[in-house]
Design an enzyme around this catalytic site. Structure first.
Site, PDB file in Angstrom:
ATOM      1  CB  THR A  54      15.521  -6.735  19.410  1.00 37.68           C
ATOM      2  OG1 THR A  54      14.471  -6.507  18.457  1.00 37.68           O
ATOM      3  CG2 THR A  54      16.237  -7.995  19.012  1.00 37.68           C
ATOM      4  CB  ILE A  55      10.001  -6.681  20.684  1.00 39.84           C
ATOM      5  CG1 ILE A  55       9.958  -5.587  19.619  1.00 39.84           C
ATOM      6  CG2 ILE A  55       9.914  -6.111  22.086  1.00 39.84           C
ATOM      7  CD1 ILE A  55       8.597  -4.901  19.502  1.00 39.84           C
ATOM      8  CG  ASP A  56      12.249  -5.899  15.951  1.00 37.33           C
ATOM      9  OD1 ASP A  56      11.080  -5.705  16.351  1.00 37.33           O
ATOM     10  OD2 ASP A  56      13.015  -4.979  15.602  1.00 37.33           O
ATOM     11  NE  ARG A  84     -17.186  -4.316  11.557  1.00 37.52           N
ATOM     12  CZ  ARG A  84     -17.466  -3.502  12.566  1.00 37.52           C
ATOM     13  NH1 ARG A  84     -16.789  -3.592  13.691  1.00 37.52           N
ATOM     14  NH2 ARG A  84     -18.413  -2.594  12.450  1.00 37.52           N
ATOM     15  CG  MET A 126       6.147  -2.640  16.149  1.00 40.14           C
ATOM     16  SD  MET A 126       6.973  -1.893  17.579  1.00 40.14           S
ATOM     17  CE  MET A 126       6.505  -0.181  17.360  1.00 40.14           C
ATOM     18  NE  ARG A 159      14.301  -1.209  12.899  1.00 39.02           N
ATOM     19  CZ  ARG A 159      15.283  -0.727  13.623  1.00 39.02           C
ATOM     20  NH1 ARG A 159      16.319  -1.482  13.906  1.00 39.02           N
ATOM     21  NH2 ARG A 159      15.230   0.492  14.058  1.00 39.02           N
ATOM     22  CD  GLN A 201       3.462  -4.996  18.248  1.00 34.33           C
ATOM     23  OE1 GLN A 201       3.890  -5.935  17.607  1.00 34.33           O
ATOM     24  NE2 GLN A 201       3.236  -3.829  17.686  1.00 34.33           N
TER      25      GLN A 201
HETATM   26  O1  F6P Z   1      13.294  -2.697  16.988  1.00 35.74           O
HETATM   27  C1  F6P Z   1      12.160  -2.627  17.786  1.00 35.74           C
HETATM   28  C2  F6P Z   1      11.084  -1.801  17.124  1.00 35.74           C
HETATM   29  O2  F6P Z   1       9.971  -1.769  17.972  1.00 35.74           O
HETATM   30  C3  F6P Z   1      10.699  -2.266  15.719  1.00 35.74           C
HETATM   31  O3  F6P Z   1       9.847  -3.375  15.735  1.00 35.74           O
HETATM   32  C4  F6P Z   1      10.092  -1.008  15.169  1.00 35.74           C
HETATM   33  O4  F6P Z   1      10.162  -0.946  13.761  1.00 35.74           O
HETATM   34  C5  F6P Z   1      10.942   0.062  15.766  1.00 35.74           C
HETATM   35  O5  F6P Z   1      11.522  -0.470  16.938  1.00 35.74           O
HETATM   36  C6  F6P Z   1      10.180   1.333  16.110  1.00 35.74           C
HETATM   37  O6  F6P Z   1      11.073   2.215  16.660  1.00 35.74           O
HETATM   38  P1  F6P Z   1      10.673   3.650  17.255  1.00 35.74           P
HETATM   39  O7  F6P Z   1       9.982   3.424  18.548  1.00 35.74           O
HETATM   40  O8  F6P Z   1      11.984   4.339  17.431  1.00 35.74           O
HETATM   41  O9  F6P Z   1       9.813   4.286  16.224  1.00 35.74           O
END
Ligand code: F6P
Length: 347
Positions: A129-131, A166, A173, A175, A278
């Site tokens: 997970t990138i998260d 500015r 992202m 989550r 990302q």
């Molecule tokens: O869990 C990885 C993620 O990129 C989160 O950072 C993001 O909220 C979610 O997936 C977005 O998911 P999708 O591409 O299904 O909208």
């Protein structure tokens, strides 16, 4: 004696740079060291439920190491959502003679793996997970790449912010965890970092930016995590749709934050939402190595019958942890640790 097995591989949830590197490592060691037969399941758990497969061998994996995305496809299918899907999934495994599964995914994919293991399915997990919000592993692959993409973008926003005096709001992202925002904000020299772990008051944010400009520093970068939460009663946010696992679709807070900063300070404020940029493209060298280490460890775990486990990074070593530990709770940012690091650079 090493007994070959028939191993199914799937990638579930949002895609992530490094997925192909894991697949390649699993296949390479499985085929070459153990004589395994590999079966690729298409589109996460959907492929196992519906019996959608794709051939997977060393030849098929040539050239995929630097490629983003996943050659297997992905989805957010939850087999526990529709009655009968788990039975269909088991039937697929039996029909294809699949002895074990390697499930590469985040909280949701591995949550399903954990439940299936409880029902007797032989499965090993790989954290993706990138998260970076999975417990029991210090890092998941994909995070490093996502942060680097954000930092590259912030560096670019800096120079244009300076040219035009500015405020630039950059939404990232992550989550409900602020890892990407924290790392990207620190590495990119942001003036403000807004994360879910520390609810923010937009009036205070605007005031700090106003003071910063009074001191003669005009270009301010505000990094806001998509899951950042305003302190109760300070700002109203729209709520989005939910996916198959019940997660709300995030994104858009950057626009609200930018509009409020402009309204309260009078400084021209623009917003950039990095979104799926990302998650796309080639993994960094670090993520390629981590993903490869995880892939090798996963197929080794299969051959040790270490089912119900996930491979993980702890103190720099790849170890095995029970899937239950991996999905028990979200790993979030310890605000105090980062406040110590960030403190001298803010205000
Ligand atoms: O869990 C990885 C993620 O990129 C989160 O950072 C993001 O909220 C979610 O997936 C977005 O998911 P999708 O591409 O299904 O909208």
């Amino acid at each position: 004696m090493v007994l070959p097995v028939r191993v199914g591989v799937l990638t579930g949830g949002g895609d992530c740079p490094g997925l192909n590197a894991v697949i390649r490592a699993v296949v390479r060691k499985g085929e070459r060291a153990y004589g395994d037969e590999l079966v690729g399941f298409r589109d996460g758990w959907r492929g196992v439920v519906e019996g959608l497969t794709t051939p997977l061998d060393v030849e098929r994996c040539r050239g995929i190491l630097p490629r983003g995305g996943t050659i297997l496809g992905s989805s957010r299918t939850n087999p526990y959502r529709t009655e009968g899907d788990v039975a269909r999934l088991r039937a697929t495994l039996a029909d294809l003679g699949v002895d074990a599964l390697v499930a590469i995914g985040g909280e949701d994919t591995l949550g399903v793996a954990h439940r299936l293991h409880g029902e007797g399915v032989a499965v090993v997990g790989v954290p993706k997970t990138i998260d970076n919000d999975l417990s029991a592993t210090e890092l998941s692959f994909g995070f490093h790449t996502a942060v680097q993409i954000c930092v590259d973008a912030i560096d670019r926003l800096h120079t244009t912010a300076e040219s035009h005096d500015r405020v630039m709001v950059c939404e990232v992202m992550g989550r409900h965890a602020g890892w990407i925002a924290t790392y990207a904000g620190l590495a990119g020299g942001a003036a403000e970092i807004l994360i879910p772990e520390q609810p923010f008051d937009i009036a205070e944010v605007a005031e700090r930016i106003r003071r910063r400009h009074e001191l003669g520093r005009y270009a301010s970068i505000v990094v806001v995590a998509e899951g950042a939460t305003p302190r109760e009663g300070t700002l109203t946010m729209a709520s989005g749709e939910r996916d198959e696992f019940g997660h709300v679709r995030l994104g858009g807070i950057g626009a609200t934050v930018a509009a409020e900063i402009e309204r309260r300070t009078g400084f021209e404020t623009r917003v950039t939402i990095l979104g799926h940029i990302q998650r796309g493209g080639t993994p960094t060298a670090f993520d390629r190595v981590l993903a490869t280490r995880f892939g090798i460890a996963a197929i080794e775990a299969v051959h040790d019958s270490a089912y119900g486990h996930m491979v993980a990074l702890q103190a720099g070593e790849v170890v095995r942890v029970p899937l239950s530990a991996a999905v028990a709770e979200l790993k979030t940012v310890d605000v105090a640790t980062f406040a110590r690091v960030a403190g001298p650079f803010f205000g």
